[in-house]
Design an enzyme around this catalytic site. Structure first.
Site, mmCIF file in Angstrom:
data_model
loop_
_atom_site.group_PDB
_atom_site.id
_atom_site.type_symbol
_atom_site.label_atom_id
_atom_site.label_comp_id
_atom_site.label_asym_id
_atom_site.label_seq_id
_atom_site.Cartn_x
_atom_site.Cartn_y
_atom_site.Cartn_z
ATOM 1 N N TYR A 1 0.858 -1.192 0.043
ATOM 2 C CA TYR A 1 -0.144 -0.126 -0.037
ATOM 3 C C TYR A 1 0.886 1.387 -0.016
ATOM 4 C CZ TYR A 1 -3.678 -3.173 1.323
ATOM 5 O OH TYR A 1 -4.633 -4.395 1.279
ATOM 6 N N PHE B 1 -13.088 -5.356 0.735
ATOM 7 C CA PHE B 1 -14.036 -4.716 0.126
ATOM 8 C C PHE B 1 -15.529 -4.897 0.814
ATOM 9 C CE2 PHE B 1 -11.501 -5.000 -4.270
ATOM 10 C CZ PHE B 1 -10.699 -4.037 -3.832
ATOM 11 N N PRO B 2 -15.512 -4.760 2.184
ATOM 12 C CA PRO B 2 -16.945 -4.972 2.793
ATOM 13 C C PRO B 2 -17.968 -4.006 2.243
ATOM 14 C CG PRO B 2 -15.304 -4.103 4.009
ATOM 15 C CD PRO B 2 -14.557 -4.376 2.962
ATOM 16 N N LEU B 3 -17.486 -2.874 1.815
ATOM 17 C CA LEU B 3 -18.282 -1.805 1.367
ATOM 18 C C LEU B 3 -18.385 -1.692 -0.103
ATOM 19 C CD1 LEU B 3 -17.571 0.788 4.163
ATOM 20 C CD2 LEU B 3 -19.622 -0.458 4.013
ATOM 21 N N GLY B 4 -17.751 -2.727 -1.018
ATOM 22 C CA GLY B 4 -17.572 -2.706 -2.326
ATOM 23 C C GLY B 4 -16.530 -2.212 -2.885
ATOM 24 N N GLY B 5 -15.482 -1.684 -2.055
ATOM 25 C CA GLY B 5 -14.376 -1.222 -2.389
ATOM 26 C C GLY B 5 -14.191 0.108 -3.319
ATOM 27 N N PHE B 6 -13.563 -0.084 -4.414
ATOM 28 C CA PHE B 6 -13.410 0.951 -5.369
ATOM 29 C C PHE B 6 -15.047 1.332 -6.093
ATOM 30 C CE2 PHE B 6 -8.916 -0.563 -5.144
ATOM 31 C CZ PHE B 6 -8.546 0.407 -4.396
ATOM 32 N N PRO C 1 -18.522 1.387 -4.956
ATOM 33 C CA PRO C 1 -19.223 0.936 -3.622
ATOM 34 C C PRO C 1 -20.683 0.431 -3.946
ATOM 35 C CG PRO C 1 -18.639 3.466 -4.035
ATOM 36 C CD PRO C 1 -18.276 2.842 -4.958
ATOM 37 N N LEU C 2 -21.148 -0.566 -2.680
ATOM 38 C CA LEU C 2 -21.830 -1.181 -2.989
ATOM 39 C C LEU C 2 -23.329 -0.516 -3.463
ATOM 40 C CD1 LEU C 2 -21.947 -3.442 0.101
ATOM 41 C CD2 LEU C 2 -21.716 -4.478 -2.169
HETATM 42 N N1 LIG Z 1 -6.362 -9.031 0.548
HETATM 43 C C1 LIG Z 1 -6.485 -8.154 -0.464
HETATM 44 O O1 LIG Z 1 -6.132 -8.422 -1.798
HETATM 45 C C2 LIG Z 1 -7.186 -6.858 -0.426
HETATM 46 C C3 LIG Z 1 -7.556 -6.128 -1.375
HETATM 47 C C4 LIG Z 1 -8.218 -5.053 -1.076
HETATM 48 C C5 LIG Z 1 -8.568 -4.366 0.169
HETATM 49 N N2 LIG Z 1 -7.629 -4.971 1.163
HETATM 50 C C6 LIG Z 1 -8.331 -4.565 2.682
HETATM 51 O O2 LIG Z 1 -9.466 -4.544 2.778
HETATM 52 C C7 LIG Z 1 -9.714 -3.100 3.440
HETATM 53 C C8 LIG Z 1 -11.256 -2.845 2.931
HETATM 54 O O3 LIG Z 1 -11.277 -2.442 1.521
HETATM 55 P P1 LIG Z 1 -11.530 -1.243 0.838
HETATM 56 O O4 LIG Z 1 -10.939 -0.035 1.696
HETATM 57 O O5 LIG Z 1 -10.735 -1.186 -0.337
HETATM 58 O O6 LIG Z 1 -12.932 -1.122 0.664
HETATM 59 P P2 LIG Z 1 -14.236 -0.887 1.685
HETATM 60 O O7 LIG Z 1 -14.102 -1.004 2.957
HETATM 61 O O8 LIG Z 1 -15.302 -1.833 0.703
HETATM 62 O O9 LIG Z 1 -14.620 0.598 1.195
HETATM 63 C C9 LIG Z 1 -13.803 1.891 1.218
HETATM 64 C C10 LIG Z 1 -14.567 2.965 0.475
HETATM 65 O O10 LIG Z 1 -15.646 3.136 1.063
HETATM 66 C C11 LIG Z 1 -15.829 4.638 1.384
HETATM 67 N N3 LIG Z 1 -16.465 4.628 2.487
HETATM 68 C C12 LIG Z 1 -16.082 4.010 3.824
HETATM 69 N N4 LIG Z 1 -16.952 4.406 4.708
HETATM 70 C C13 LIG Z 1 -17.779 5.251 4.190
HETATM 71 C C14 LIG Z 1 -19.051 5.942 4.598
HETATM 72 N N5 LIG Z 1 -19.677 5.772 5.716
HETATM 73 N N6 LIG Z 1 -19.868 6.761 3.759
HETATM 74 C C15 LIG Z 1 -19.358 6.899 2.355
HETATM 75 N N7 LIG Z 1 -18.217 6.225 2.011
HETATM 76 C C16 LIG Z 1 -17.524 5.274 2.655
HETATM 77 C C17 LIG Z 1 -14.322 4.808 1.414
HETATM 78 O O11 LIG Z 1 -14.334 6.426 1.045
HETATM 79 P P3 LIG Z 1 -13.719 7.443 2.120
HETATM 80 O O12 LIG Z 1 -12.167 7.367 2.231
HETATM 81 O O13 LIG Z 1 -14.103 8.733 1.580
HETATM 82 O O14 LIG Z 1 -14.524 7.159 3.555
HETATM 83 C C18 LIG Z 1 -13.637 3.958 0.574
HETATM 84 O O15 LIG Z 1 -13.658 4.691 -0.751
HETATM 85 C C19 LIG Z 1 -8.572 -2.292 2.904
HETATM 86 O O16 LIG Z 1 -8.346 -1.383 3.627
HETATM 87 C C20 LIG Z 1 -7.639 -3.476 2.775
HETATM 88 O O17 LIG Z 1 -6.854 -3.535 4.156
HETATM 89 C C21 LIG Z 1 -7.232 -6.479 1.106
#
Ligand SMILES: NC(=O)c1ccc[n+]([C@@H]2O[C@H](COP(=O)([O-])OP(=O)(O)OC[C@H]3O[C@@H](n4cnc5c(N)ncnc54)[C@H](OP(=O)(O)O)[C@@H]3O)[C@@H](O)[C@H]2O)c1
Length: 290
Positions: A66, A215-220, A222-223
């Site tokens: 990262y 990607f619990p919230l859909g990642g890049f 959003p769900l």
């Molecule tokens: N093992 C792997 O290959 C892998 C791959 C991907 C990710 N990961 C891990 O999984 C974690 C979670 O994944 P992720 O962060 O990519 O995706 P995510 O948690 O599904 O979604 C994050 C996105 O949601 C937005 N968000 C969060 N809370 C919000 C809210 N209350 N209202 C509106 N938007 C909101 C964030 O934007 P804002 O910043 O504007 O809040 C960000 O763009 C990562 O941080 C990483 O540690 C692992």
């Protein structure tokens, strides 16, 4: 560190011998655009990490890739010396290229280098949990993990790693890892709309192994779902809250690591995940990923 001002939804889970809050924090979004380079708002990134610790979150997910090497250094700057309860889970198995891609780096020497870089950047002598990240950006790919996983087992034997896990893995790769050494978690893509791992989650729950959806919230992307929006508006909640609360209800071995670069969103997510869902809500939400 002051006493947490809110109680975290979901309680705790134990990874091997390490207890963590089921509500964790995923640090990937703290790096710059495309998870490359420094954050636009350095102090803002530190504030998010400090807020996570203040809220009582004891599970932070990260990776040397990262930034690369940006997020780990931010974690160190914000929180070192770490609270005794904090567990940092990192991963190895991919690096970054000039285009921002995530090419695999899974030769034993790559894995060793990545573990040493994680130790250095996080300022630790032992990494709590290291996931071997498999597959590619499109998802898991079949194939043996023995060579890189055995390299991690050797580093664990040397005392550089406490526990192991796998990420972006097929069920066969999970089983192959377990035949080599115990694992404490599997980190794969999973959310309300993407439920390929339903069976694996239940199997791991039976074995006392954590499942950590990325990607619990859909990642890049959003769900988005009309059924999700309908349930959210009925409950006077946000779709994000419903998605997180659903994951906590889905199985006791699910640990949340939602990502955000915003203190306000972090607080919103902690509160939102505590939303109580009725059987009727669950039945409607269950239809989304079918
Ligand atoms: N093992 C792997 O290959 C892998 C791959 C991907 C990710 N990961 C891990 O999984 C974690 C979670 O994944 P992720 O962060 O990519 O995706 P995510 O948690 O599904 O979604 C994050 C996105 O949601 C937005 N968000 C969060 N809370 C919000 C809210 N209350 N209202 C509106 N938007 C909101 C964030 O934007 P804002 O910043 O504007 O809040 C960000 O763009 C990562 O941080 C990483 O540690 C692992």
């Amino acid at each position: 560190m002051s006493t947490p001002s809110v109680s975290l939804p979901g309680g705790t889970w134990t990874l091997g011998d390490l207890t963590v809050t089921r509500f964790g924090y995923g640090a990937m979004q703290l790096a710059g655009p495309g998870v490359m380079g420094p954050p636009a708002d350095h102090d803002g990134a530190l504030a998010v990490l400090r807020e996570a610790a203040e809220l009582g979150i004891t599970h932070i997910d990260t990776a040397g890739a990262y930034g690369p090497r940006v997020t780990n250094r931010l974690i160190r700057e914000a929180l070192h010396p770490y609270p005794g309860t904090l567990r940092i889970v990192t991963k190895v198995g991919a690096v970054r290229d000039q285009q921002g891609g995530w090419p695999p780096a899974r030769r034993p020497e790559d894995v060793r280098r990545a573990v040493h870089e994680n130790l250095q950047d996080l300022g630790l002598e032992t990494l709590d949990v290291v996931n071997l990240r498999l597959g590619d950006a499109q998802g898991p790919r079949p194939g043996s993990l023995a060579e890189p996983f055995e390299a991690l087992v050797e580093l664990r034997r040397q005392g550089l790693i406490r526990h192991l896990g796998v990420s972006n893995a097929t069920a066969e790769q999970v089983a192959e890892a377990q035949a080599i050494a115990p694992i404490v978690c599997v980190q794969n893509m999973y959310n309300l709309a993407h439920r390929r791992d339903d069976e694996l989650i239940d199997e791991l729950a039976g074995q006392g192994i954590a499942y950590v959806p990325f990607f619990p919230l859909g990642g890049f992307t959003p769900l988005q779902s009309s059924a999700l929006s309908a349930v959210a508006s009925r409950l006077d909640a946000t779709p994000m809250s419903v998605a997180l609360a659903w994951l906590l209800r889905r199985s006791p071995n699910i640990l949340l690591i939602p990502g955000t670069s915003s203190v306000a969103h972090l607080r919103e997510n902690v509160t939102g995940a505590g939303l109580s869902l009725s059987d009727e809500d669950l039945a409607e939400l269950d239809e989304i990923g079918r």
